[in-house]
Design a protein around this motif. Structure first.
Motif, PDB file in Angstrom:
ATOM      1  N   GLU A 131       0.832  -1.203   0.000  1.00 32.09           N
ATOM      2  CA  GLU A 131       0.000   0.000   0.000  1.00 32.09           C
ATOM      3  C   GLU A 131       0.869   1.256   0.000  1.00 32.09           C
ATOM      4  N   LEU A 132       1.938   1.232   0.780  1.00 35.26           N
ATOM      5  CA  LEU A 132       2.849   2.366   0.844  1.00 35.26           C
ATOM      6  C   LEU A 132       3.433   2.679  -0.527  1.00 35.26           C
ATOM      7  N   MET A 133       3.988   1.691  -1.180  1.00 34.45           N
ATOM      8  CA  MET A 133       4.648   1.929  -2.460  1.00 34.45           C
ATOM      9  C   MET A 133       3.644   2.348  -3.531  1.00 34.45           C
ATOM     10  N   GLU A 134       2.434   1.803  -3.479  1.00 37.01           N
ATOM     11  CA  GLU A 134       1.385   2.237  -4.420  1.00 37.01           C
ATOM     12  C   GLU A 134       1.024   3.700  -4.184  1.00 37.01           C
ATOM     13  N   LEU A 135       0.893   4.092  -2.927  1.00 37.86           N
ATOM     14  CA  LEU A 135       0.559   5.482  -2.606  1.00 37.86           C
ATOM     15  C   LEU A 135       1.674   6.422  -3.056  1.00 37.86           C
ATOM     16  N   LEU A 136       2.916   6.077  -2.786  1.00 37.07           N
ATOM     17  CA  LEU A 136       4.030   6.937  -3.183  1.00 37.07           C
ATOM     18  C   LEU A 136       4.104   7.082  -4.706  1.00 37.07           C
ATOM     19  N   ALA A 137       3.816   6.017  -5.422  1.00 38.03           N
ATOM     20  CA  ALA A 137       3.823   6.089  -6.887  1.00 38.03           C
ATOM     21  C   ALA A 137       2.689   6.986  -7.395  1.00 38.03           C
ATOM     22  N   LYS A 138       1.533   6.849  -6.755  1.00 38.22           N
ATOM     23  CA  LYS A 138       0.355   7.616  -7.172  1.00 38.22           C
ATOM     24  C   LYS A 138       0.476   9.090  -6.788  1.00 38.22           C
ATOM     25  N   GLU A 139       1.088   9.369  -5.649  1.00 31.75           N
ATOM     26  CA  GLU A 139       1.176  10.735  -5.111  1.00 31.75           C
ATOM     27  C   GLU A 139       2.549  11.356  -5.351  1.00 31.75           C
ATOM     28  N   SER A 140       3.204  11.022  -6.446  1.00 33.06           N
ATOM     29  CA  SER A 140       4.585  11.462  -6.649  1.00 33.06           C
ATOM     30  C   SER A 140       4.737  12.982  -6.708  1.00 33.06           C
ATOM     31  N   GLU A 141       3.653  13.693  -6.930  1.00 33.30           N
ATOM     32  CA  GLU A 141       3.706  15.165  -6.941  1.00 33.30           C
ATOM     33  C   GLU A 141       3.558  15.739  -5.537  1.00 33.30           C
ATOM     34  N   GLN A 142       2.988  14.983  -4.617  1.00 31.15           N
ATOM     35  CA  GLN A 142       2.758  15.453  -3.253  1.00 31.15           C
ATOM     36  C   GLN A 142       3.283  14.418  -2.256  1.00 31.15           C
ATOM     37  N   LEU A 143       4.590  14.266  -2.239  1.00 39.88           N
ATOM     38  CA  LEU A 143       5.218  13.282  -1.372  1.00 39.88           C
ATOM     39  C   LEU A 143       5.214  13.757   0.079  1.00 39.88           C
ATOM     40  N   PRO A 144       5.273  12.824   1.017  1.00 36.50           N
ATOM     41  CA  PRO A 144       5.295  13.226   2.429  1.00 36.50           C
ATOM     42  C   PRO A 144       6.603  13.933   2.774  1.00 36.50           C
ATOM     43  N   ASP A 145       6.530  14.807   3.763  1.00 37.70           N
ATOM     44  CA  ASP A 145       7.734  15.471   4.261  1.00 37.70           C
ATOM     45  C   ASP A 145       8.557  14.522   5.120  1.00 37.70           C
ATOM     46  N   ILE A 146       7.867  13.594   5.800  1.00 38.82           N
ATOM     47  CA  ILE A 146       8.531  12.569   6.611  1.00 38.82           C
ATOM     48  C   ILE A 146       7.716  11.279   6.517  1.00 38.82           C
ATOM     49  N   LEU A 147       8.404  10.167   6.338  1.00 37.34           N
ATOM     50  CA  LEU A 147       7.775   8.852   6.339  1.00 37.34           C
ATOM     51  C   LEU A 147       8.206   8.103   7.589  1.00 37.34           C
ATOM     52  N   PHE A 148       7.239   7.676   8.388  1.00 30.97           N
ATOM     53  CA  PHE A 148       7.487   6.807   9.537  1.00 30.97           C
ATOM     54  C   PHE A 148       7.166   5.392   9.067  1.00 30.97           C
ATOM     55  N   LEU A 149       8.136   4.492   9.155  1.00 27.64           N
ATOM     56  CA  LEU A 149       8.038   3.189   8.506  1.00 27.64           C
ATOM     57  C   LEU A 149       8.289   2.053   9.487  1.00 27.64           C
ATOM     58  N   ASP A 150       7.276   1.188   9.650  1.00 31.57           N
ATOM     59  CA  ASP A 150       7.417  -0.023  10.461  1.00 31.57           C
ATOM     60  C   ASP A 150       8.244  -1.031   9.664  1.00 31.57           C
ATOM     61  N   ILE A 151       8.991  -1.874  10.354  1.00 37.32           N
ATOM     62  CA  ILE A 151       9.812  -2.870   9.664  1.00 37.32           C
ATOM     63  C   ILE A 151       9.009  -4.119   9.326  1.00 37.32           C
ATOM     64  N   ASN A 152       8.315  -4.658  10.323  1.00 35.75           N
ATOM     65  CA  ASN A 152       7.649  -5.949  10.164  1.00 35.75           C
ATOM     66  C   ASN A 152       6.210  -5.766   9.709  1.00 35.75           C
ATOM     67  N   MET A 153       6.041  -5.811   8.388  1.00 33.31           N
ATOM     68  CA  MET A 153       4.703  -5.693   7.806  1.00 33.31           C
ATOM     69  C   MET A 153       4.499  -6.834   6.818  1.00 33.31           C
ATOM     70  N   PRO A 154       3.245  -7.243   6.625  1.00 34.47           N
ATOM     71  CA  PRO A 154       2.968  -8.293   5.645  1.00 34.47           C
ATOM     72  C   PRO A 154       3.097  -7.759   4.216  1.00 34.47           C
ATOM     73  N   ARG A 155       3.200  -8.654   3.301  1.00 34.20           N
ATOM     74  CA  ARG A 155       3.244  -8.398   1.853  1.00 34.20           C
ATOM     75  C   ARG A 155       4.554  -7.757   1.408  1.00 34.20           C
ATOM     76  N   LYS A 156       5.005  -6.709   2.079  1.00 33.66           N
ATOM     77  CA  LYS A 156       6.287  -6.088   1.773  1.00 33.66           C
ATOM     78  C   LYS A 156       6.803  -5.450   3.058  1.00 33.66           C
ATOM     79  N   THR A 157       8.001  -5.817   3.467  1.00 33.72           N
ATOM     80  CA  THR A 157       8.544  -5.331   4.735  1.00 33.72           C
ATOM     81  C   THR A 157       9.030  -3.884   4.618  1.00 33.72           C
ATOM     82  N   GLY A 158       9.246  -3.281   5.761  1.00 37.07           N
ATOM     83  CA  GLY A 158       9.801  -1.939   5.786  1.00 37.07           C
ATOM     84  C   GLY A 158      11.195  -1.892   5.185  1.00 37.07           C
ATOM     85  N   CYS A 159      11.977  -2.945   5.390  1.00 36.50           N
ATOM     86  CA  CYS A 159      13.321  -3.007   4.796  1.00 36.50           C
ATOM     87  C   CYS A 159      13.247  -2.997   3.276  1.00 36.50           C
TER      88      CYS A 159
END
Length: 144
Positions: free
Chosen positions: A38-66
């Motif tokens: 979901e994160l990577m899809e959002l960043l791709a879709k919102e490439s004109e309005q990227l976040p100023d800071i991303l807080f990222l958990d490491i252990n997530m399903p489907r695609k890890t924070g690493c």
């Protein structure tokens, strides 16, 4: 208005984080996603309005924070987003890998709400001072 983005699969942690940001900042907008895909899809879709800071958990399903961090830092459009790792674990080997892969700071998720507010505030202040450069390795972990 500053834009924060939290990627975390734990709903309780997301709500805790949302409450802390709401109490801390009136001029910040927070968005949340449930996992790395979901994160990577959002960043791709919102490439004109990227976040100023991303807080990222490491252990997530489907695609890890690493995995997300590696993709973000390898992407020309996304690589300058400051990434703060926000995780329950504190494995020094993984912490060092995350630093080497370009994360700006590492926060171990606190259980106390006031401590949570303190570390979020500290991370945002540090990144307002310097969003581009990583700190020295010995300043990478923001302690509670």
């Amino acid at each position: 208005m500053q834009k924060l983005l939290l990627a975390d699969d734990d709903i309780d942690d997301r709500l805790f984080f949302e409450d802390a940001v709401e109490e801390l900042f009136s001029s910040y907008k927070l968005a949340t996603v449930n996992d790395g895909v979901e994160l990577m899809e959002l960043l791709a879709k919102e490439s004109e309005q990227l976040p100023d800071i991303l807080f990222l958990d490491i252990n997530m399903p489907r695609k890890t924070g690493c995995e997300c961090l590696s993709e973000i830092k390898a992407n020309e459009t996304l690589k300058d987003i400051p990434v703060v790792i926000f995780s329950t674990s504190l494995d020094i080997e993984i912490v060092n890998k995350l630093y080497d892969n370009g994360a700006h700071y590492y926060i171990r998720k606190p259980g106390d709400f006031n401590v949570l507010k303190k570390v979020i505030h500290q991370a945002t202040v540090l990144l307002q001072e310097d969003k581009i450069n990583q700190p020295e390795r010995n300043n990478f972990i923001i302690h509670c």
